[in-house]
Design a protein around this motif. Structure first.
Motif, short mmCIF file in Angstrom:
data_model
loop_
_atom_site.label_atom_id
_atom_site.label_comp_id
_atom_site.label_asym_id
_atom_site.label_seq_id
_atom_site.Cartn_x
_atom_site.Cartn_y
_atom_site.Cartn_z
N ASN A 92 -24.07 3.53 -8.02
CA ASN A 92 -22.73 3.57 -8.34
C ASN A 92 -21.87 2.73 -7.16
N ASP A 93 -20.95 2.28 -7.77
CA ASP A 93 -20.11 1.23 -6.90
C ASP A 93 -18.74 2.16 -6.48
N ASP A 94 -18.00 2.11 -7.64
CA ASP A 94 -16.62 2.77 -7.45
C ASP A 94 -16.42 3.67 -8.50
N GLN A 95 -16.03 4.93 -8.16
CA GLN A 95 -15.80 6.13 -9.05
C GLN A 95 -14.44 6.54 -8.88
N SER B 164 -10.90 4.80 5.64
CA SER B 164 -11.73 3.70 5.98
C SER B 164 -11.71 2.68 4.94
N PRO B 165 -11.96 1.38 5.86
CA PRO B 165 -12.04 0.16 4.82
C PRO B 165 -13.30 -0.21 4.09
N LEU B 166 -14.17 0.86 4.11
CA LEU B 166 -15.49 0.82 3.50
C LEU B 166 -15.44 0.81 2.19
N ASP B 167 -16.06 -0.12 1.51
CA ASP B 167 -16.25 -0.20 -0.12
C ASP B 167 -17.67 0.14 -0.34
N SER B 168 -17.85 1.26 -0.43
CA SER B 168 -19.22 1.88 -0.65
C SER B 168 -20.02 1.45 -1.93
N LEU B 169 -21.25 1.13 -1.64
CA LEU B 169 -22.27 1.07 -2.96
C LEU B 169 -23.60 2.06 -2.65
N ILE C 248 -29.12 16.14 -8.36
CA ILE C 248 -28.57 16.07 -7.18
C ILE C 248 -27.36 15.21 -7.42
N VAL C 249 -26.25 15.22 -6.37
CA VAL C 249 -25.07 14.75 -6.49
C VAL C 249 -25.14 13.96 -5.20
N ALA C 250 -24.77 12.56 -5.13
CA ALA C 250 -24.63 11.95 -3.95
C ALA C 250 -23.05 11.45 -3.79
N GLU C 251 -22.40 11.82 -2.84
CA GLU C 251 -20.76 11.45 -2.94
C GLU C 251 -20.28 10.85 -1.54
N VAL C 252 -19.64 9.69 -1.74
CA VAL C 252 -19.17 8.94 -0.30
C VAL C 252 -17.44 9.30 -0.36
N LEU C 253 -17.42 9.88 0.81
CA LEU C 253 -16.02 10.04 1.21
C LEU C 253 -15.51 9.04 2.27
N ALA C 254 -14.94 7.83 1.92
CA ALA C 254 -14.43 6.84 2.84
C ALA C 254 -13.20 6.37 2.83
N ARG C 255 -13.05 5.45 1.71
CA ARG C 255 -11.55 5.08 1.20
C ARG C 255 -10.53 6.30 1.24
N ARG C 256 -10.98 7.51 0.60
CA ARG C 256 -10.23 8.63 0.58
C ARG C 256 -9.61 9.07 1.87
N LEU C 257 -10.30 8.54 2.88
CA LEU C 257 -9.94 8.99 4.45
C LEU C 257 -9.69 7.85 5.20
N ASP D 176 -14.88 4.52 -3.30
CA ASP D 176 -15.88 5.30 -2.96
C ASP D 176 -16.82 5.75 -4.20
N SER D 177 -18.09 5.69 -3.70
CA SER D 177 -19.13 6.15 -4.85
C SER D 177 -19.58 7.45 -4.90
N VAL D 178 -19.67 7.71 -6.14
CA VAL D 178 -20.46 8.89 -6.63
C VAL D 178 -21.62 8.66 -7.47
N LEU D 179 -22.82 9.40 -7.21
CA LEU D 179 -23.53 9.35 -8.26
C LEU D 179 -24.42 10.79 -8.48
#
Length: 204
Positions: A89-92, A70-75, A59-68, A105-108
């Protein structure tokens, strides 16, 4: 008509759902593949999601936030059926997001070790929160793909002259295939030497 502020957004072909609060103590059930649209709504908020997985499944889990914007610094943190840590994953870095100075944004990507229920936790590593801390969370099997970047972005050539363009492949979700490079149709008489980015290379 008048001018307005730019509003970045994203679209996808996967099913979409909304994050349902409260999901910090009791995780929200997901059916994969899916994209969750949500918010880390307050400082210290942890959004939790659970899904059923099978041993050997990837599986892949990917956050799209800072690239849109958003101020979110995801983990992102993934735990297994017995509560064991599977991946985090913290930053990718995303080379395609060239104007994003802090790629947060995080990607694992993980191969599931056993059958059972898995939990995915999404939080802000800087303990921020609020309506502005929005995100899109994709949870799915890998979707191997690529995008290309050319340097320079354009060439000015006189008749009979040639030029060189460096093409970089940005591979996603484990894509390892060869990439054939050709000119688009209707190029006004221009020709390109045959080129290929081999599966074990990123440039040509």
């Amino acid at each position: 008509p008048g001018l307005g502020n730019e509003l970045p957004y994203a679209v996808d072909t996967l099913p979409e759902t909304l994050e349902a609060e409260p999901n910090d103590a009791a995780a929200q059930q997901l059916t994969l593949p899916v994209i969750v649209n949500g918010q880390v709504i307050r400082p210290g908020d942890v959004d939790r999601f659970r899904f059923t997985g099978r041993a050997g499944e990837e599986i892949v889990a990917e956050v799209l936030a800072r690239r849109l914007d958003s101020p979110l610094d995801s983990l992102l943190q993934l735990t297994g059926p017995a509560g064991e840590a599977v991946a985090a994953n913290d930053d990718q870095d995303d080379p395609a997001a060239g104007l994003t100075t802090h790629q947060a944004d995080s990607v694992l990507r993980a191969k599931l070790p056993a059958d059972g229920t898995y939990e995915l936790a999404l939080s802000d590593v800087q303990h921020q929160g609020g309506e502005a801390c929005a995100y899109r969370l994709r949870v799915s099997p890998p979707r191997p793909d690529f995008v290309l970047r050319a340097t320079p972005a354009g060439l000015a050539l006189s008749p009979g002259r040639s030029g060189t363009v460096a093409v970089q492949a940005i591979r996603r979700d484990g894509f390892t295939g060869d990439i054939d490079l050709t000119l688009a149709e209707n190029t006004g008489g221009f020709k390109a030497a045959a080129a290929k980015i081999a599966g074990d290379k990123d440039t040509a």
